[in-house]
Design an enzyme around this catalytic site. Sequence first.
Site, PDB file in Angstrom:
ATOM      1  CB  SER A 182      -8.813 107.726  20.739  1.00  0.00           C
ATOM      2  OG  SER A 182      -8.058 106.686  20.857  1.00  0.00           O
ATOM      3  CG  HIS A 210     -10.604 110.786  18.355  1.00  0.00           C
ATOM      4  ND1 HIS A 210     -11.790 109.928  18.731  1.00  0.00           N
ATOM      5  CD2 HIS A 210      -9.839 109.920  17.995  1.00  0.00           C
ATOM      6  CE1 HIS A 210     -11.636 108.871  18.452  1.00  0.00           C
ATOM      7  NE2 HIS A 210     -10.397 108.469  18.043  1.00  0.00           N
ATOM      8  CE  LYS A 241     -12.514 107.891  15.203  1.00  0.00           C
ATOM      9  NZ  LYS A 241     -12.363 106.680  14.679  1.00  0.00           N
TER      10      LYS A 241
END
Length: 432
Positions: A182, A210, A241
């Site tokens: 991340s 992610h 996300k």
Amino acid sequence: MDIFEKCRDFASTGFYESYGHRVYLRPLRPSAHPGEVLINGRSVVMAGSNDYLGLARDPRLAEAAVRATRLDGTGCSGSRTLCGTRDIHEQLEDACAAFLGREAAVLAPSGFQTNLLLAGLLGKDDVVLGDRHNHASLVDAVRLAGARYHRYRRDGVARAERLLSEAPPGAGRVIVTDGLFSMEGDLCDLPAITALADRCRARVVVDSAHDLGLLGATGRGVPEHFGLEDRVDLVTATFSKSLGSAGGVLAGPAEVINFVRCRARATVFTAGMAPSVAAAALAALDIVRTEPERRTRALEVAERMHNGLRALGYDTGNSVSAIIPIPIGDKVRCLELWQRLLDAGVYVNPVIAPGRPEGQEMLRISFTPVHSDAQLERALEAFAAAGRATGVIPRTPPGSFTPVRIARPPALAQETARPRSAAVPVSTATVR
């Protein structure tokens, strides 16, 4: 000693209001312009969110959330085990399992809590290897279970193999890793991890927080990107996300998911996900499946901005994703650059201690497919002026730079391939 004493001594002002301004916990409001937010009534380019596909404000997600709220109310008022399960939960679990190619899936109200579900699977004698840059939620899951936890560097496979081989007889062996890291924006070495797992008879858990929706030919994340989905035992992911919602999912073999569903404290003792949140995630998942052009645009924008920043003289590290790190290495300079960018109308994330060790301060940047070409150009102009004023980049751009090639599915990667070692003259680099 009074446990509150540490709170009185905590220099909160130094962290939350560094550089004489409110840096963190700053209220943001939606702007009328896609790709922007309002700060104190002023619209600025949002270059610091995890909304990688630009779905957080998609009206289809909002409409799905409203319909679910009208049907099932605003909350579940109990754990999934007792009175907190709704049809929308089972629909989302089935859709996630099908999308990820897994037998079953279980939801959790947050991405952090999703990883805590792993604690229900681990025992105190089990041995867990984790990348040293894994998300805190993976670390806390192992600690909560009381399992033996060893961290490894990405180049330390030999040491990792020794730690697994020395596990006590009867102990479970597990390797856990972020798929896409991340902060650094680089990928785990999944081929090496799965090969190690095969040699040591270990299970592999990948946190695709992610990369879900963003990487892989169909958006299934890093396991699909590497073509190793059948070598990964469990996948965790969050909907906050690329899916523009909240909550998360753990997917894998049906017997494992059923065990976790019934035994993990993180799901047995928590209220079910709000129906509106689950409905929004389900709508987003359908968009990921049916609109691959969003993913294509997101990767194109990421590559363009990586190389636009590099052409100015910025270092974007080893990232090959929509996460663009700019290492600064000095708190004052990092916050000064952040402030100048904000003054110029571009919002980014400054990451300082305790988010990063002292001396490793950085800016974390990301753009989305909803950003217009004009907004991207405006951002690069702001980075040019702010970087030169703070001395982060030279006043004269470098003569050439090493381009970034974003992680793409094989077919797309071949179409856009350029040797990573090739130096591109700045005069030929373009952001348009």
